[in-house]
Design a protein around this motif. Structure first.
Motif, PDB file in Angstrom:
ATOM      1  N   HIS A 165      43.461 -75.050  15.556  1.00 25.50           N
ATOM      2  CA  HIS A 165      44.483 -74.118  15.084  1.00 25.50           C
ATOM      3  C   HIS A 165      44.319 -72.782  15.805  1.00 25.50           C
ATOM      4  O   HIS A 165      43.204 -72.353  16.103  1.00 25.50           O
ATOM      5  CB  HIS A 165      44.333 -73.927  13.574  1.00 25.50           C
ATOM      6  CG  HIS A 165      45.536 -73.292  12.960  1.00 25.50           C
ATOM      7  ND1 HIS A 165      45.666 -71.949  12.843  1.00 25.50           N
ATOM      8  CD2 HIS A 165      46.670 -73.824  12.461  1.00 25.50           C
ATOM      9  CE1 HIS A 165      46.835 -71.660  12.284  1.00 25.50           C
ATOM     10  NE2 HIS A 165      47.459 -72.798  12.049  1.00 25.50           N
ATOM     11  N   ARG A 221      44.599 -69.739  14.950  1.00 26.60           N
ATOM     12  CA  ARG A 221      44.007 -68.604  14.234  1.00 26.60           C
ATOM     13  C   ARG A 221      42.696 -68.113  14.814  1.00 26.60           C
ATOM     14  O   ARG A 221      42.526 -66.932  15.103  1.00 26.60           O
ATOM     15  CB  ARG A 221      43.715 -69.026  12.796  1.00 26.60           C
ATOM     16  CG  ARG A 221      44.676 -68.558  11.785  1.00 26.60           C
ATOM     17  CD  ARG A 221      44.245 -69.089  10.439  1.00 26.60           C
ATOM     18  NE  ARG A 221      43.441 -68.121   9.738  1.00 26.60           N
ATOM     19  CZ  ARG A 221      43.947 -67.110   9.056  1.00 26.60           C
ATOM     20  NH1 ARG A 221      45.227 -66.938   8.999  1.00 26.60           N
ATOM     21  NH2 ARG A 221      43.162 -66.271   8.423  1.00 26.60           N
ATOM     22  N   GLY A 222      41.737 -69.045  14.979  1.00 30.09           N
ATOM     23  CA  GLY A 222      40.397 -68.652  15.408  1.00 30.09           C
ATOM     24  C   GLY A 222      40.412 -68.041  16.796  1.00 30.09           C
ATOM     25  O   GLY A 222      39.926 -66.921  17.003  1.00 30.09           O
ATOM     26  N   LYS A 277      42.248 -64.794  17.051  1.00 30.05           N
ATOM     27  CA  LYS A 277      41.493 -63.675  16.489  1.00 30.05           C
ATOM     28  C   LYS A 277      40.484 -63.152  17.521  1.00 30.05           C
ATOM     29  O   LYS A 277      40.283 -61.939  17.655  1.00 30.05           O
ATOM     30  CB  LYS A 277      40.774 -64.123  15.213  1.00 30.05           C
ATOM     31  CG  LYS A 277      40.389 -62.966  14.346  1.00 30.05           C
ATOM     32  CD  LYS A 277      39.694 -63.419  13.092  1.00 30.05           C
ATOM     33  CE  LYS A 277      38.996 -62.233  12.460  1.00 30.05           C
ATOM     34  NZ  LYS A 277      38.004 -62.640  11.471  1.00 30.05           N
ATOM     35  N   ASP A 278      39.851 -64.081  18.241  1.00 31.33           N
ATOM     36  CA  ASP A 278      38.930 -63.652  19.297  1.00 31.33           C
ATOM     37  C   ASP A 278      39.677 -62.865  20.363  1.00 31.33           C
ATOM     38  O   ASP A 278      39.170 -61.855  20.872  1.00 31.33           O
ATOM     39  CB  ASP A 278      38.275 -64.872  19.951  1.00 31.33           C
ATOM     40  CG  ASP A 278      37.364 -65.588  18.994  1.00 31.33           C
ATOM     41  OD1 ASP A 278      36.882 -64.935  18.058  1.00 31.33           O
ATOM     42  OD2 ASP A 278      37.151 -66.792  19.161  1.00 31.33           O
ATOM     43  N   ALA A 286      43.222 -75.930   8.432  1.00 34.67           N
ATOM     44  CA  ALA A 286      42.596 -74.886   9.257  1.00 34.67           C
ATOM     45  C   ALA A 286      42.201 -73.686   8.406  1.00 34.67           C
ATOM     46  O   ALA A 286      41.115 -73.117   8.584  1.00 34.67           O
ATOM     47  CB  ALA A 286      43.554 -74.450  10.354  1.00 34.67           C
ATOM     48  N   LYS A 320      33.306 -66.285   9.096  1.00 31.05           N
ATOM     49  CA  LYS A 320      33.252 -65.297  10.169  1.00 31.05           C
ATOM     50  C   LYS A 320      33.532 -63.897   9.606  1.00 31.05           C
ATOM     51  O   LYS A 320      32.883 -62.918   9.985  1.00 31.05           O
ATOM     52  CB  LYS A 320      34.290 -65.664  11.237  1.00 31.05           C
ATOM     53  CG  LYS A 320      33.962 -65.058  12.581  1.00 31.05           C
ATOM     54  CD  LYS A 320      35.023 -65.377  13.591  1.00 31.05           C
ATOM     55  CE  LYS A 320      34.892 -64.433  14.758  1.00 31.05           C
ATOM     56  NZ  LYS A 320      36.041 -64.455  15.630  1.00 31.05           N
TER      57      LYS A 320
END
Lengths: 450, 450
Positions: free
Chosen positions: A369, A371-372, A375-376, B366, B375
């Motif tokens: 997904h 999102r992760g 975000k990074d 997710a 996180k």
């Protein structure tokens, strides 16, 4: 739902981005970030060259001022020991300039640490993205291997056990086909496998460069601090040789300050162009470097409602195939186990594998997904375009303050020096002892003189 | 796979955590974080009280020093204008102390901004977690509503169309049962609904307190900067009333510095205890505040291989039910549409709904995965236990430096003041003009005096 609040260009970015840019022929250059184009490179070099111009002007000004001071002094009446008027002003302005320089050094230390923070945020975001990408690869590999192993051993032995009843063998064959379909779909999800770009490598390169940049600034700041302190000491002790050495060092640090100012200004302008709309540039660059499809890159770099998940189809198909395997295994358990007790062991083992695969599948959905990774990406941009740019502007302020302070000090030092008493008047031996009577007398003179 | 690299207690945390603690009866207190226990509160208050002790000692020291200076001076020969020996030393030590104070103020500004950075990292992590939790709620609500609507309208009209063929109606009823099962499973996933603890509220409270803390420190730092600068000015201009006012202000700032030092020391010690093993405390607190099961909290706060996903069962069941609905709809399309063309429209609409539901389901998987929330937890801890603690230690260093500098200045100021010439000797009117001849003569005296 929507993506979490991401990166927004700051006011500084807008301000710097709106400054006009020109190439060497002074034709206007558009302020989009294009480091590969010659015109844009020229525009940045021109920004850096402005600092060179500033250095030249300040050197000319200092030279003219000092020549005028040396050559155009009114002739002193011989024997008169009174100094030229304005001596106190000269020394005090020199001290004030050095104090401003010290304040600039404080700002420089803060800016250097801000920049370092921003860059380390960038590289930690890259490391995190690398972790996610390699976790996807690893998870796909593990799941495919586990499924393949189950198909080769348990499903084969199940088919052997059930060989007498063709409809049960057909059900087992169906499960095998579905498992093979899942394997195939999953393998398509490991999209970063074989991609030549490694975020880990980029993060290491960035950290390496940043380490040396940080060290170079710390050394420059310490050098300037030492020059300021020793110049103050030289003024206080009226040590001519210390003042001369420090004037030469000030000249060196002045050149270094203007040089660093040029680098900082060019970097800040380039960074503001990059930061005002980073998505397009990063998308194109990543597409070039990785050869990945634009649907995948758009999904991760934009991550909003308008961009659909490019893995949706594969995920749905895998999910349906897994559910089908489950219902086929349930059917076999109901039908076959009462008749063939030997089938129970491979069936239980297959269900166990299926449960693990479903767990892995959910992890994979979560990792894939946007999102992760998005975000990074946002964290990396915030590190670079907020903290690092802010630190860079503080360093620019430091360079500006220290260039002004050193130029003032360089103008004042020779005049203050000219006011020092001749060295034969000056007894160096007991100078460090504030308790000797001569020192006390001097102190009273000083107290009443200011 | 494993979670991304998370929070590790820093060396400062270990160091502070290992300091011995005692309650008011000086019995040792274990250094685990337990703010609700009276003994632990007493231990922290004792740490803060140490600063009060320091303040008392330094006030006594200053008082004794000044009384000794005032009353035990050797009698001066009447009419002699020579000052006591060591005058230069006194003024220079006062100036050096004030410069140390200024360096401390620079450190204080840096520490204040570090602390503020850390706390804003904490509150942005809380905001992000809040975003994830509300997204889960919202997504579950939306999906359940969409499915319910489809069941009420399209499936009902499909059943009406197919009323003549009972086996087709049975298939449609099967799809309805599965859809209801999905709805039920999904509703169980919105685990944060009705929980009284809102991360948004916590983030707002934290930001509110931090804003005032930051402002208070900035005011304290500016006050001390002004005191340092005006004291230097008073010494340079030999203005008695300015030196007296600044001595009084120095006393006030000394008290404030020791007070802030006590607060910082107690907070740093408490924070180090919290940061040395935050998981247990946070787990217990959240369990108390939210009433959520420990399996869910363990999953999010630990997020490692050892803790299984508490939603795995529900997710797998929903996924299978969705796949079953899909195969039943496919069967109906194959069987019913040639015979009942009216069935095509509701069937297509149902398949559309199913596709959207599957997409939402993947988003939900997710969002529910521990990666994202864990996180945020790691980022919050890093903000609090790395940046904020580091800033707090820098503020402690500032308080220490300024307390030392102000105490030295308070001891030196009256002695320097005593060396000032009587005010009738001192002509205030032309003092500011460095170009008047008197000033120039004074400057030469000053130059030769130091």
């Amino acid at each position: 739902m929507g993506a979490p609040p991401g990166y927004r260009p700051s006011a500084w970015v807008h301000l710097l981005h709106q400054l006009p840019r020109a190439d060497f022929q002074l034709r206007p250059v558009p302020s989009g970030f294009a480091p590969q184009e010659q015109e844009y490179q020229q525009a940045l070099l021109l920004v850096a060259a402005l600092a060179g111009l500033g250095l030249g002007l300040s050197l000319i000004f200092i030279a003219v001022y000092l020549i005028r001071f040396c050559c155009c002094r009114p002739p002193e009446p011989p024997g008169a020991k009174s100094p030229p008027p304005g001596g106190g002003c000269v020394t005090w302005s020199c001290i004030a300039a050095l104090l401003v320089g010290c304040a600039g050094i404080g700002i420089g230390f803060y800016g250097n640490s801000e920049t370092s923070d921003g860059v380390s945020q960038l590289s930690s975001a890259l490391l995190h993205a690398n972790h996610t990408l390699s976790a996807i690869d690893h998870l796909v590999l593990e799941t495919v291997e586990r499924l393949g192993e189950a198909v080769r051993t348990e499903l084969t032995s199940l088919e052997e056990v059930l060989a007498q009843r063709t409809e049960l063998v057909a059900a087992a064959r169906g499960a095998r086909r579905q498992a093979e379909a899942v394997t195939q779909q999953l393998q398509g999800l490991a999209f970063w496998r074989g991609v030549p770009l490694s975020p880990l490598q980029v993060a290491e390169d960035v950290s390496f460069v940043e380490e040396y940049r940080w060290l170079a600034y710390v050394l420059l700041l310490l050098l300037e601090l030492l020059v300021c302190l020793f110049t103050l000491l030289g003024l206080a002790k009226q040590s001519k040789w210390l003042v001369i050495v420090m004037a030469v060092m000030s000249l060196l640090v002045l050149v270094l300050s203007w040089g660093s100012m040029g680098l900082e200004a060019a970097t800040a302008v380039g960074l503001s162009d990059f930061c005002s709309s980073p998505d397009t540039y990063i998308l194109n660059l990543t597409e070039e470097e990785t050869g990945l499809g634009s649907d995948i890159l758009n999904y991760y770099f934009l991550c909003n409602q308008a961009v659909s998940n490019p893995f949706q189809q594969r995920l749905t198909l895998s999910q349906r195939a897994l559910a089908n395997i489950h219902s086929q295994l349930q059917g076999l358990e109901r039908e076959a186990v009462p008749q063939f007790p030997d089938a129970q062991k491979p069936l239980l083992s297959l269900e166990e594998t299926l449960n693990v695969t479903e767990g892995n599948f959910h992890q994979l959905v979560a990792l894939l997904h946007c999102r992760g990774l998005h975000k990074d990406y946002g964290a990396a941009l915030r590190g670079l375009c907020e903290d690092a740019l802010e630190g860079l502007l503080l360093l620019l302020l430091f360079s500006l303050l220290s260039a002004g302070a050193l130029a003032t000090a360089l103008c004042s030092l020779p005049r203050a020096w000219a006011l020092f008493p001749p060295s034969d008047d000056y007894d160096d031996t007991d100078d460090d002892d504030p308790f000797n009577p001569q020192e006390s007398k001097r102190f009273v003179q000083w107290q009443s003189s200011i």
